[in-house]
Design a protein around this motif. Sequence first.
Motif, PDB file in Angstrom:
ATOM      1  N   ALA A  75       3.534   1.583  -1.949  1.00 43.11           N
ATOM      2  CA  ALA A  75       4.261   1.631  -3.219  1.00 43.11           C
ATOM      3  C   ALA A  75       3.983   2.897  -4.010  1.00 43.11           C
ATOM      4  O   ALA A  75       4.906   3.530  -4.548  1.00 43.11           O
ATOM      5  CB  ALA A  75       3.929   0.394  -4.048  1.00 43.11           C
ATOM      6  N   GLU A  76       2.712   3.289  -4.105  1.00 43.34           N
ATOM      7  CA  GLU A  76       2.373   4.470  -4.907  1.00 43.34           C
ATOM      8  C   GLU A  76       3.033   5.726  -4.359  1.00 43.34           C
ATOM      9  O   GLU A  76       3.518   6.584  -5.114  1.00 43.34           O
ATOM     10  CB  GLU A  76       0.853   4.644  -4.944  1.00 43.34           C
ATOM     11  CG  GLU A  76       0.405   5.793  -5.841  1.00 43.34           C
ATOM     12  CD  GLU A  76      -1.107   5.892  -5.942  1.00 43.34           C
ATOM     13  OE1 GLU A  76      -1.595   6.834  -6.606  1.00 43.34           O
ATOM     14  OE2 GLU A  76      -1.815   5.035  -5.361  1.00 43.34           O
ATOM     15  N   ARG A  77       3.105   5.828  -3.042  1.00 45.71           N
ATOM     16  CA  ARG A  77       3.701   7.015  -2.415  1.00 45.71           C
ATOM     17  C   ARG A  77       5.224   7.007  -2.517  1.00 45.71           C
ATOM     18  O   ARG A  77       5.856   8.060  -2.688  1.00 45.71           O
ATOM     19  CB  ARG A  77       3.271   7.053  -0.941  1.00 45.71           C
ATOM     20  CG  ARG A  77       3.995   8.080  -0.097  1.00 45.71           C
ATOM     21  CD  ARG A  77       3.354   8.220   1.272  1.00 45.71           C
ATOM     22  NE  ARG A  77       3.324   6.972   2.016  1.00 45.71           N
ATOM     23  CZ  ARG A  77       4.317   6.560   2.814  1.00 45.71           C
ATOM     24  NH1 ARG A  77       5.429   7.284   2.918  1.00 45.71           N
ATOM     25  NH2 ARG A  77       4.196   5.438   3.496  1.00 45.71           N
ATOM     26  N   SER A 116       0.811  -1.216   0.000  1.00 46.97           N
ATOM     27  CA  SER A 116       0.000   0.000   0.000  1.00 46.97           C
ATOM     28  C   SER A 116       0.847   1.269   0.000  1.00 46.97           C
ATOM     29  O   SER A 116       0.342   2.355  -0.287  1.00 46.97           O
ATOM     30  CB  SER A 116      -0.939   0.003   1.213  1.00 46.97           C
ATOM     31  OG  SER A 116      -0.210   0.129   2.428  1.00 46.97           O
ATOM     32  N   THR A 168       7.297   5.051  -4.668  1.00 49.35           N
ATOM     33  CA  THR A 168       7.917   4.814  -5.976  1.00 49.35           C
ATOM     34  C   THR A 168       8.526   6.067  -6.613  1.00 49.35           C
ATOM     35  O   THR A 168       9.625   5.989  -7.188  1.00 49.35           O
ATOM     36  CB  THR A 168       6.907   4.160  -6.931  1.00 49.35           C
ATOM     37  OG1 THR A 168       6.553   2.869  -6.405  1.00 49.35           O
ATOM     38  CG2 THR A 168       7.496   3.992  -8.322  1.00 49.35           C
TER      39      THR A 168
END
Length: 409
Positions: free
Chosen positions: A93-95, A91, A97
């Motif tokens: 990863a999006e922040r 959860s 990456t």
Amino acid sequence: MSTVQPTWVEGAAGSGFDVDHLPYGVFTRDDDHPRVGVRIGDLVLDAGAAEPPVALAPYLDAPTLDPLMAAGRATWDAARAWLTEVLTDASAAERVTPHLHPVDEVSLRLPFTVADYVDFYASLDHASNVGRIFRPEAEPLLPNWRHLPVAYHGRAGTVVVSSTDVVRPYGQLKGPADVAPSYAPTARLDIEAEVGFVVGVPTRLGDPVPTSAFADHVFGVVLLNDWSARDVQAWEYVPLGPFLGKSFATSVSAWVTPLAALAPVRVPLPAQEPEPLPYLRVDEPAGYDLALEVVVNGETVTHPPYRTHYWGPAQMLAHLTVNGASLRTGDLYASGTVSGPAREERGSFLELSWGGREPWTAGGEQRTFLEDGDEVVLRATAGTLTLGEVRGRVSPPPRPRSVQKAGES
């Protein structure tokens, strides 16, 4: 067995830079603003930009590792726990990456400010080899060697980060048949494959550090190449030991492996006889099983094993401070040459060539010591971990100042 979840970072799982490692470094990208980075696979996480907890932000959003190193073990553990969490929690990863950058697209810096540099002489095989080379008819070890970790004080200002070229140094040279010394570039440029220990938490003058407090003060580990001019060293070292033969360059990795990451490769030290004095006694396991590799111009020439090292790093730190000498954040102390009992395990070319009398081969060419243009790379593994390499290329010596013309550099 570890209960840590696999990382979501593509290509990192199962590599030598998985979440069980997470070494720290300092990098720059397009601008010249240094950032604390953490390596995960072939990527570097900009730790300060990845929204660390408020309590960790001052240490991770910094231009060097110095603040983090000085903060102490509780902060080191907290930072490691947070990094592990964000690199395994899908959860996040999006922040996270956008703050991951390919390692080959960043420039790596010397990751900490080197305060003092001390180099030990702590391998039984190395010390025995050197003794036999220079004193073939005498006992190879001097009387004090088995009673204390012998060391010399180096030069912090010439510690350089991996990939820095090393200029062949000048010095006073005097062979056995020479009537007087001469001033010339070293003809016996050597390396020493070593393990370096980086101090984080300082101490007050007068406070020795017991062996039991080793992990409270040492932040992490780097590979280290103690470049050596053997002919300069041979002429100068009696009676006070190495000086200019060592002080021109010491190369260290750009990545500092946290001491906590090496817990799985702790091993007992070799038997120590006689038993050390009480201040040097340790709770086992007090050694580390690191497998080193020395590569010259792309060819592996030797595999030194750190697991055979006689004196352990906790003993070195205790001896370094037993007289009350204080520690500073960024103090660096090195293991001394790592060598094993076999010829293919020797960690210096002095040993590998047996004082220049037995050439070794790299790239189909026979060698004794290093030539201009040679590139040396030190690598190591520690169980599943791959330590940051140390790379250096030999540059020709400059023209002596006495023969330079005005305006030349």
